[in-house]
Design a protein around this motif. Structure first.
Motif, short mmCIF file in Angstrom:
data_model
loop_
_atom_site.label_atom_id
_atom_site.label_comp_id
_atom_site.label_asym_id
_atom_site.label_seq_id
_atom_site.Cartn_x
_atom_site.Cartn_y
_atom_site.Cartn_z
N ASP A 1 -3.67 0.00 -38.87
CA ASP A 1 -3.68 -1.43 -38.56
C ASP A 1 -2.30 -2.06 -38.73
O ASP A 1 -1.95 -3.00 -38.00
N ASN A 2 -1.52 -1.57 -39.67
CA ASN A 2 -0.19 -2.13 -39.91
C ASN A 2 0.76 -1.90 -38.75
O ASN A 2 1.57 -2.76 -38.41
N LYS A 3 0.65 -0.75 -38.11
CA LYS A 3 1.61 -0.39 -37.05
C LYS A 3 1.32 -1.07 -35.72
O LYS A 3 2.16 -1.08 -34.82
N ARG A 4 0.11 -1.57 -35.54
CA ARG A 4 -0.23 -2.45 -34.41
C ARG A 4 -0.03 -1.84 -33.03
O ARG A 4 0.45 -2.51 -32.09
N GLN A 5 -0.45 -0.60 -32.87
CA GLN A 5 -0.41 -0.01 -31.51
C GLN A 5 -1.22 -0.84 -30.52
O GLN A 5 -0.91 -0.85 -29.32
N ILE A 6 -2.21 -1.53 -31.03
CA ILE A 6 -3.06 -2.35 -30.15
C ILE A 6 -2.24 -3.43 -29.44
O ILE A 6 -2.52 -3.78 -28.28
N ASP A 7 -1.20 -3.94 -30.08
CA ASP A 7 -0.35 -4.95 -29.45
C ASP A 7 0.43 -4.36 -28.28
O ASP A 7 0.69 -5.04 -27.28
N VAL B 1 13.08 -2.82 -29.28
CA VAL B 1 12.31 -4.05 -29.39
C VAL B 1 11.43 -3.90 -30.63
O VAL B 1 10.59 -3.00 -30.70
N ALA B 2 11.65 -4.76 -31.62
CA ALA B 2 10.94 -4.62 -32.90
C ALA B 2 10.51 -5.98 -33.42
O ALA B 2 11.11 -7.01 -33.08
N THR B 3 9.50 -5.97 -34.25
CA THR B 3 9.04 -7.22 -34.87
C THR B 3 10.06 -7.71 -35.89
O THR B 3 10.73 -6.93 -36.56
N ASN B 4 10.14 -9.03 -36.01
CA ASN B 4 11.10 -9.67 -36.90
C ASN B 4 10.55 -9.70 -38.33
O ASN B 4 10.07 -10.72 -38.81
N ILE B 5 10.64 -8.55 -38.98
CA ILE B 5 10.11 -8.41 -40.33
C ILE B 5 11.15 -7.71 -41.21
O ILE B 5 12.16 -7.21 -40.74
N ARG B 6 10.83 -7.68 -42.50
CA ARG B 6 11.66 -6.98 -43.47
C ARG B 6 11.94 -5.54 -43.01
O ARG B 6 11.07 -4.87 -42.50
N GLU C 1 2.95 -11.04 -25.53
CA GLU C 1 3.76 -11.67 -24.50
C GLU C 1 5.25 -11.36 -24.71
O GLU C 1 5.96 -11.03 -23.76
N GLU C 2 5.71 -11.46 -25.96
CA GLU C 2 7.12 -11.20 -26.24
C GLU C 2 7.47 -9.72 -26.11
O GLU C 2 8.58 -9.38 -25.69
N ILE C 3 6.54 -8.85 -26.47
CA ILE C 3 6.78 -7.41 -26.29
C ILE C 3 7.03 -7.13 -24.81
O ILE C 3 8.01 -6.49 -24.44
#
Length: 356
Positions: free
Chosen positions: A189-195, A280-285, A306-308
């Protein structure tokens, strides 16, 4: 493994304690080290962790230095340690984070403060965690190191000729002319392949000249595969499972992806950057320690299909920009995150503890 090799070269006897169930430990066994199976759980309040505490208490009688990784196993081992041990805790991302629940964050913060009392050195690998670390332990215990280091010789795009790339695409069943987008992470769930699957649905409305590779396995693997089929996206997404040939896969990759909610200092992004792949990566730590928005890739909000899709399309449409980002990424890895750099930083930590 370079850290294991480092201590072996110094003449130390080295043991590895980990939950080896359903894991391939052959590469570690080749070093000739002792491997101890310990049934660590990723859940803090799991009865298996009480058993792990007792096992570690017995194992560590034969060791003087404990170099610990991952939050739960490190917490258990530090509690089990004695004053006779030199204890180094390598933080690959605290369990509490900006996108976690307040109650959960407070629980893990409290456990880290308790365990810090039994730590000689706490190694931090990203700047967000570094700010918080000073609230957990005294300044003299805190060290900043650039991750675990990357072999820039192994991850080197110059080693792959055009013919090599054609062969690799053929082996993977990929169209030679399509852009390849690659996401490397455990399926959870953390890695969010679904997105990524949802973003693919939007991206294909703009172009169909791409294939997404989802590399890895995990608890969500079969569920994501079913979701891809339900969305009729089979021709756009391939789930490759666990792979040992990441440099080969990245040699044919045009865009790298990592869309997690939580990270420490993600190795997959470092691998992509070393191979001159824009990210392209999420803006996280952790991600933002490696990716600077508009310099070697794009940082986007979490859970944002949408941003991905938008940022992937920008890179797919502008080869010069992609190449520029790739070059910058490679230079960052060479300058700051190579295994040589990290081992030098680690040796300084070891010398401060008077163990080398």
């Amino acid at each position: 493994m370079p850290h294991i090799r480092y201590f072996l070269n110094k003449g130390y006897d080295v043991g590895v304690a980990a939950n080896t169930e359903n894991s391939d430990v052959s590469r570690i066994e080749e070093f000739g080290v002792t491997i101890h199976h310990v049934p660590f759980s990723r859940k803090l309040f799991d009865k298996g962790n009480l058993k792990s505490y007792k096992i570690m208490k017995n194992i560590m009688k034969d060791y003087h230095i404990l170099h610990l990784h991952t939050p739960i196993s490190s917490f258990i081992t530090r509690l089990a340690s004695s004053k006779s041990h030199k204890v180094i805790y390598n933080v690959h991302g605290f369990h509490f984070n900006e996108n976690g629940k307040w109650t959960t964050n407070q629980l893990y913060l409290a456990t880290e403060k308790i365990a810090a009392l039994k730590s000689d050195k706490i190694i931090i690998t990203n700047l967000d965690d570094l700010k918080i670390a000073y609230k957990i332990a005294s300044e003299k215990k805190i060290c900043y190191v650039n991750g675990v280091g990357l072999d820039t010789n192994l991850y080197n795009i110059e080693k792959f000729l055009s013919q090599d790339k054609q062969t690799i695409k053929l082996e993977l069943g990929l169209d030679q002319n399509k852009k390849i987008l690659t996401h490397i992470a455990e399926f959870n769930d953390n890695k969010r392949q679904i997105d990524i699957v949802n973003a693919c649905e939007l991206l294909k409305e703009k172009t169909q000249d791409f294939i997404i590779l989802l590399v890895g396995t995990g608890e969500n693997f079969e569920g994501i595969q079913r979701y891809i089929q339900e969305k009729h996206l089979d021709k756009f997404i391939k789930c490759l499972g666990f792979r040992k040939d990441i440099p080969r896969i990245l040699s044919v990759t045009d865009i790298g992806l990592l869309v997690s909610i939580r990270e420490g200092l993600p190795r997959s992004i470092m691998e992509m950057m070393a191979m001159k792949v824009p990210v392209v990566a999420t803006n996280i730590r952790g991600n933002r320690d490696l990716v600077t928005n508009g310099e070697n890739g794009f940082l986007i909000p979490i859970k944002n299909r949408e941003e991905i899709a938008k940022k992937c399309f920008v890179l797919m449409s502008n080869e010069d920009l992609s190449n520029q980002y790739g070059e910058v990424g490679r230079q960052i890895i060479e300058d700051y995150f190579s295994i040589e750099t990290v081992l030098q930083q680690m040796e300084k930590v070891y010398r401060e503890l008077d163990i080398v």
